[in-house]
Design a protein around this motif. Sequence first.
Motif, mmCIF file in Angstrom:
data_model
loop_
_atom_site.group_PDB
_atom_site.id
_atom_site.type_symbol
_atom_site.label_atom_id
_atom_site.label_comp_id
_atom_site.label_asym_id
_atom_site.label_seq_id
_atom_site.Cartn_x
_atom_site.Cartn_y
_atom_site.Cartn_z
ATOM 1 N N PHE A 15 0.895 -1.470 0.233
ATOM 2 C CA PHE A 15 -0.361 0.062 0.245
ATOM 3 C C PHE A 15 0.972 1.112 0.151
ATOM 4 N N GLN A 16 1.895 0.705 0.856
ATOM 5 C CA GLN A 16 2.749 2.550 1.360
ATOM 6 C C GLN A 16 3.400 2.581 -0.095
ATOM 7 N N LEU A 17 3.944 1.510 -1.306
ATOM 8 C CA LEU A 17 4.641 1.767 -2.228
ATOM 9 C C LEU A 17 3.770 1.926 -3.210
ATOM 10 N N LEU A 18 2.731 2.235 -3.225
ATOM 11 C CA LEU A 18 1.782 2.068 -4.553
ATOM 12 C C LEU A 18 1.016 3.678 -3.822
ATOM 13 N N ILE A 19 1.123 4.203 -3.257
ATOM 14 C CA ILE A 19 0.551 5.758 -3.040
ATOM 15 C C ILE A 19 1.460 6.261 -3.263
ATOM 16 N N LYS A 20 2.943 5.426 -2.497
ATOM 17 C CA LYS A 20 4.050 7.017 -2.281
ATOM 18 C C LYS A 20 4.360 7.019 -4.561
ATOM 19 N N ASP A 21 3.617 5.847 -4.727
ATOM 20 C CA ASP A 21 4.840 6.067 -7.239
ATOM 21 C C ASP A 21 3.315 6.719 -7.108
ATOM 22 N N GLY A 22 1.764 6.326 -7.169
ATOM 23 C CA GLY A 22 0.992 7.411 -6.953
ATOM 24 C C GLY A 22 0.949 8.581 -7.206
ATOM 25 N N ASP A 23 1.488 8.960 -5.796
ATOM 26 C CA ASP A 23 1.652 9.935 -5.800
ATOM 27 C C ASP A 23 2.903 11.052 -5.960
ATOM 28 N N GLU A 24 3.970 10.670 -6.719
ATOM 29 C CA GLU A 24 4.578 10.686 -8.039
ATOM 30 C C GLU A 24 4.935 11.058 -9.028
ATOM 31 N N TRP A 25 3.512 10.515 -9.601
ATOM 32 C CA TRP A 25 3.108 10.390 -10.389
ATOM 33 C C TRP A 25 2.142 11.112 -11.258
ATOM 34 N N MET A 26 1.513 11.462 -9.411
ATOM 35 C CA MET A 26 0.778 12.755 -9.960
ATOM 36 C C MET A 26 1.233 14.098 -10.339
ATOM 37 N N GLU A 27 2.206 14.154 -9.533
ATOM 38 C CA GLU A 27 3.442 15.357 -9.270
ATOM 39 C C GLU A 27 3.604 15.670 -10.448
ATOM 40 N N TYR A 52 -3.052 3.935 -8.559
ATOM 41 C CA TYR A 52 -4.134 3.840 -7.508
ATOM 42 C C TYR A 52 -5.217 2.777 -7.891
ATOM 43 N N LYS A 53 -5.719 2.797 -8.948
ATOM 44 C CA LYS A 53 -6.899 1.019 -9.441
ATOM 45 C C LYS A 53 -5.841 -0.170 -8.546
ATOM 46 N N SER A 54 -4.829 -0.352 -9.239
ATOM 47 C CA SER A 54 -4.063 -1.148 -8.535
ATOM 48 C C SER A 54 -4.318 -1.398 -6.733
ATOM 49 N N LEU A 55 -4.225 0.132 -6.209
ATOM 50 C CA LEU A 55 -4.289 0.267 -4.487
ATOM 51 C C LEU A 55 -5.697 -0.674 -4.415
ATOM 52 N N CYS A 56 -6.513 -0.223 -4.846
ATOM 53 C CA CYS A 56 -7.817 -0.972 -4.508
ATOM 54 C C CYS A 56 -8.374 -2.534 -4.916
ATOM 55 N N GLN A 57 -7.214 -3.129 -5.841
ATOM 56 C CA GLN A 57 -7.645 -4.312 -6.374
ATOM 57 C C GLN A 57 -6.757 -5.325 -5.460
ATOM 58 N N ILE A 58 -6.022 -4.070 -4.326
ATOM 59 C CA ILE A 58 -4.586 -4.988 -3.660
ATOM 60 C C ILE A 58 -5.705 -5.441 -2.061
ATOM 61 N N ASN A 59 -7.043 -4.168 -2.067
ATOM 62 C CA ASN A 59 -7.627 -3.964 -1.067
ATOM 63 C C ASN A 59 -8.563 -5.001 -0.909
ATOM 64 N N GLY A 62 2.922 15.013 -13.160
ATOM 65 C CA GLY A 62 2.320 15.956 -14.565
ATOM 66 C C GLY A 62 1.103 14.120 -14.971
ATOM 67 N N ASN A 63 2.065 13.513 -14.924
ATOM 68 C CA ASN A 63 1.103 12.171 -15.565
ATOM 69 C C ASN A 63 0.268 11.247 -14.947
ATOM 70 N N PHE A 64 -1.027 11.431 -14.670
ATOM 71 C CA PHE A 64 -1.592 11.301 -14.257
ATOM 72 C C PHE A 64 -2.495 9.991 -14.944
ATOM 73 N N GLU A 65 -2.265 9.348 -15.731
ATOM 74 C CA GLU A 65 -2.997 7.933 -16.213
ATOM 75 C C GLU A 65 -1.924 7.386 -15.696
ATOM 76 N N ASN A 66 -0.326 7.423 -15.317
ATOM 77 C CA ASN A 66 0.309 6.243 -14.486
ATOM 78 C C ASN A 66 -0.792 6.084 -13.549
ATOM 79 N N ALA A 67 -0.896 7.617 -12.892
ATOM 80 C CA ALA A 67 -1.061 7.548 -11.010
ATOM 81 C C ALA A 67 -2.549 7.253 -10.959
ATOM 82 N N ILE A 68 -3.661 7.596 -11.701
ATOM 83 C CA ILE A 68 -4.674 6.806 -12.281
ATOM 84 C C ILE A 68 -4.068 4.850 -12.119
ATOM 85 N N PHE A 69 -3.536 4.651 -13.097
ATOM 86 C CA PHE A 69 -3.367 2.700 -12.339
ATOM 87 C C PHE A 69 -2.709 2.818 -11.066
#
Length: 143
Positions: free
Chosen positions: A112-124, A135-142, A126-133
Motif C-alpha cells: 500500500f505504502q509503495l503504491l501510494i508513494k508511486d501514485g503520488d510521484e506520478w501525480m506530482e 491507485y486502481k491497483s491499490l483498490c484491487q489489493i484492498n 503530471g502523468n495522471f494516467e500512471n497515477a490512476i493506474f
Amino acid sequence: MNTIMKNNRALIGKRKSMFSSKKDYLSSPYENEHTEFIDHKTASPELLEEIRNKLLKEKKKSFIVNILFILLIIAFTIAVTIYYFSNVKKADENQKTAQIESFKLSKTHKDFQLLIKDGDEWMETGNFENAIFRYKSLCQINS
C-alpha cells in the motif's frame, strides 16, 4: 563435693532393672480384648496352613490395591501431560497463524505504502494516467 553428688543422685531417681522394662514391652493393655489367641507351640499344622493362606490372601489383596493405585497415578499423570502439551501445541499453532497474518498484513501494508508513494510521484510529475493506474491497483489489493 560429696554433698553435690548426693544431691544429683537424688534427682536421677531409681533405675529400673532390665527385666522389668521388658515386661512393660511384652505386656499389652489389650491382652484381654483379644478373643482369638493362638498358642503357636500347640497349633496344628492345619491351623498353621490356614493362617498362612489368610496372610497370603491379604498380601495379594494389598498388592493388587497398590498396583491399582499406582496405575491410577500413572493414568492421571499421562492425562495431565497430554492436556498440557495439546494446549501448548494449540498455542504454538495460534502464534504461527498470528505471525503469518501479521506478515501478510505487513507485506500488504508495504505494498500500500509503495503504491501510494508511486501514485503520488506520478501525480506530482503530471502523468495522471500512471497515477490512476497505481491507485486502481491499490483498490484491487484492498479487495
